[in-house]
Scaffold this active site. Structure first.
Site, mmCIF file in Angstrom:
data_model
loop_
_atom_site.group_PDB
_atom_site.id
_atom_site.type_symbol
_atom_site.label_atom_id
_atom_site.label_comp_id
_atom_site.label_asym_id
_atom_site.label_seq_id
_atom_site.Cartn_x
_atom_site.Cartn_y
_atom_site.Cartn_z
ATOM 1 N N HIS A 58 0.839 -1.202 0.000
ATOM 2 C CA HIS A 58 0.000 0.000 0.000
ATOM 3 C C HIS A 58 0.878 1.258 0.000
ATOM 4 O O HIS A 58 0.887 2.019 0.979
ATOM 5 C CB HIS A 58 -0.864 -0.053 1.267
ATOM 6 C CG HIS A 58 -2.032 0.878 1.302
ATOM 7 N ND1 HIS A 58 -1.903 2.241 1.168
ATOM 8 C CD2 HIS A 58 -3.347 0.637 1.467
ATOM 9 C CE1 HIS A 58 -3.106 2.794 1.267
ATOM 10 N NE2 HIS A 58 -3.998 1.837 1.452
ATOM 11 N N GLU A 83 -1.401 0.629 -5.650
ATOM 12 C CA GLU A 83 -1.023 -0.563 -4.897
ATOM 13 C C GLU A 83 -1.036 -1.839 -5.745
ATOM 14 O O GLU A 83 -2.073 -2.185 -6.307
ATOM 15 C CB GLU A 83 -2.025 -0.768 -3.753
ATOM 16 C CG GLU A 83 -2.319 0.489 -2.967
ATOM 17 C CD GLU A 83 -3.545 0.324 -2.058
ATOM 18 O OE1 GLU A 83 -3.824 -0.800 -1.624
ATOM 19 O OE2 GLU A 83 -4.219 1.324 -1.799
HETATM 20 O O1 TA6 Z 1 -6.396 0.161 -0.392
HETATM 21 C C1 TA6 Z 1 -7.347 1.188 -0.211
HETATM 22 C C2 TA6 Z 1 -7.990 1.020 1.147
HETATM 23 O O2 TA6 Z 1 -8.452 -0.282 1.324
HETATM 24 C C3 TA6 Z 1 -9.091 2.060 1.292
HETATM 25 O O3 TA6 Z 1 -10.363 1.501 1.256
HETATM 26 C C4 TA6 Z 1 -8.742 2.837 2.527
HETATM 27 O O4 TA6 Z 1 -9.578 2.725 3.566
HETATM 28 C C5 TA6 Z 1 -7.282 2.479 2.746
HETATM 29 O O5 TA6 Z 1 -7.012 1.258 2.153
HETATM 30 C C6 TA6 Z 1 -6.642 2.618 4.104
HETATM 31 O O6 TA6 Z 1 -6.958 1.581 4.961
HETATM 32 P P1 TA6 Z 1 -6.472 1.651 6.464
HETATM 33 O O7 TA6 Z 1 -6.915 0.367 7.101
HETATM 34 O O8 TA6 Z 1 -4.973 1.774 6.445
HETATM 35 O O9 TA6 Z 1 -7.117 2.863 7.060
#
Ligand code: TA6
Length: 321
Positions: free
Chosen positions: A187, A288
């Site tokens: 991410h 990602e």
């Molecule tokens: O990859 C995108 C995502 O799944 C979004 O939906 C967003 O909420 C983000 O990741 C961040 O997730 P987190 O659990 O780190 O707040």
């Protein structure tokens, strides 16, 4: 006499060349120090002053700097470096579950675990020893086996390439006696000049699941993704190369991935995220590499490998870099 002088010069030149090559190929050991709140971090550097920082908490890259000392990843101004809170920024590792696609806590648990330095990783023949790197490892703990009953070994190599590129090689091995499935993403929070000044290219005409609309399926007919509100999409079966073109910086971040068929593009815009500053959304985009739509299955003893390689290049006038 003239010939002797020429020979002397040639010998000096060759000696300098050999020294230069030796310096360039020398493996520079990493540095292990205490970071924020005493959490241990590894720093790898090259002789041009480029660097990468990795926290053992989360096995998470938190910084990647070029030779001018410019930060290429984003870290939230409100990031919390206190386990068990995941660190908001850099490159979190999401395993063995991406988001809330299964029974585990959202995004799995390895971003909230303490990884170790792997002193003796198995060789990576298709990735010759890079300029500077560190190998980390995380194995299933008795506590984790209670929530995800599968024994695994996750090896992560973080490497700074000769051109300053950043590479993360993930290797997940099934060390259990039965098969398991997992979903996965890295991410990365890429630093951008301003979210309104960038576009993401390479995903046109692909289907995506809109994560703001219960993963409803759409097709993206735009030439590039631009941002003017919250965006959270899981693109399916994507090419290996995606580009983030930053018009203001006149730079393009080239994201190359292997081993992961999907890709997520995310920016929360003004949506409230507790550990994100109010204006922070302006300064990053998440692109990602992901394996979500079709979980990866590993038989006992089998290993999966995924690669993320990122470099920053000057943008061309046309955005077709
Ligand atoms: O990859 C995108 C995502 O799944 C979004 O939906 C967003 O909420 C983000 O990741 C961040 O997730 P987190 O659990 O780190 O707040």
């Amino acid at each position: 006499m003239g010939n002797k002088a020429n020979l002397g010069c040639l010998i000096i030149f060759l000696a300098l060349l050999v020294a230069e090559v030796a310096m360039a190929t020398e493996h520079r050991p990493f540095e292990r120090t205490k970071g924020i709140n005493g959490l241990e971090k590894i720093t790898i550097r090259d002789r041009r002053g480029r660097s990468v920082e990795v926290y053992l908490y989360g096995g998470q890259v938190t910084s990647w700097k070029n030779e001018k000392g410019e930060e290429l990843l984003f870290m939230s101004t409100k990031a919390i470096f206190e386990p068990p809170t995941p660190i908001r920024g850099g490159i979190p590792v999401l395993f063995p579950q991406y988001s809330n696609t299964g029974p585990l806590p959202s995004h799995g648990f390895v971003r909230q675990r303490f990884w170790e330095v792997d002193a003796n990783p198995p060789p990576l023949p298709s990735h010759p020893s890079p300029n500077a790197h560190v190998d980390l490892i995380l194995k299933s703990s008795p506590e984790d086996l209670k929530i995800w009953p599968h024994k695994y070994e996750y090896r992560l190599r973080v490497a700074l390439g000769r051109g300053g590129d950043l590479t993360l090689i993930s290797r997940v091995k099934n060390s259990d006696v039965k098969p398991f499935n997992f979903t996965f993403a890295l991410h990365p929070y890429f630093a951008v000049s301003d979210i309104s000044e960038i576009q993401v290219e390479g995903l046109q005409n692909l289907d995506y699941l809109d994560q703001q609309k219960n993963r409803t399926r759409f097709t993206d007919h735009e030439k590039a993704i631009t941002f003017n509100s919250q965006l959270d999409r899981l693109y399916l079966s994507t090419p290996n190369k995606i580009r983030i073109v930053d018009h203001k910086k006149k730079k393009t971040v080239v994201v190359y991935k292997k081993g992961t068929v999907d890709a997520v593009v995310w920016n929360p815009w003004e949506k409230k995220v507790v550990d994100l500053g109010v204006e922070d959304y302006r300064h990053f985009v998440a692109v990602e590499p992901a394996a979500v739509a079709k979980p990866i299955t590993l038989k006992p003893g089998q290993e999966w490998k995924g690669v993320l390689q990122v470099c920053v290049v000057p943008s061309r006038r046309s955005t077709g870099n």
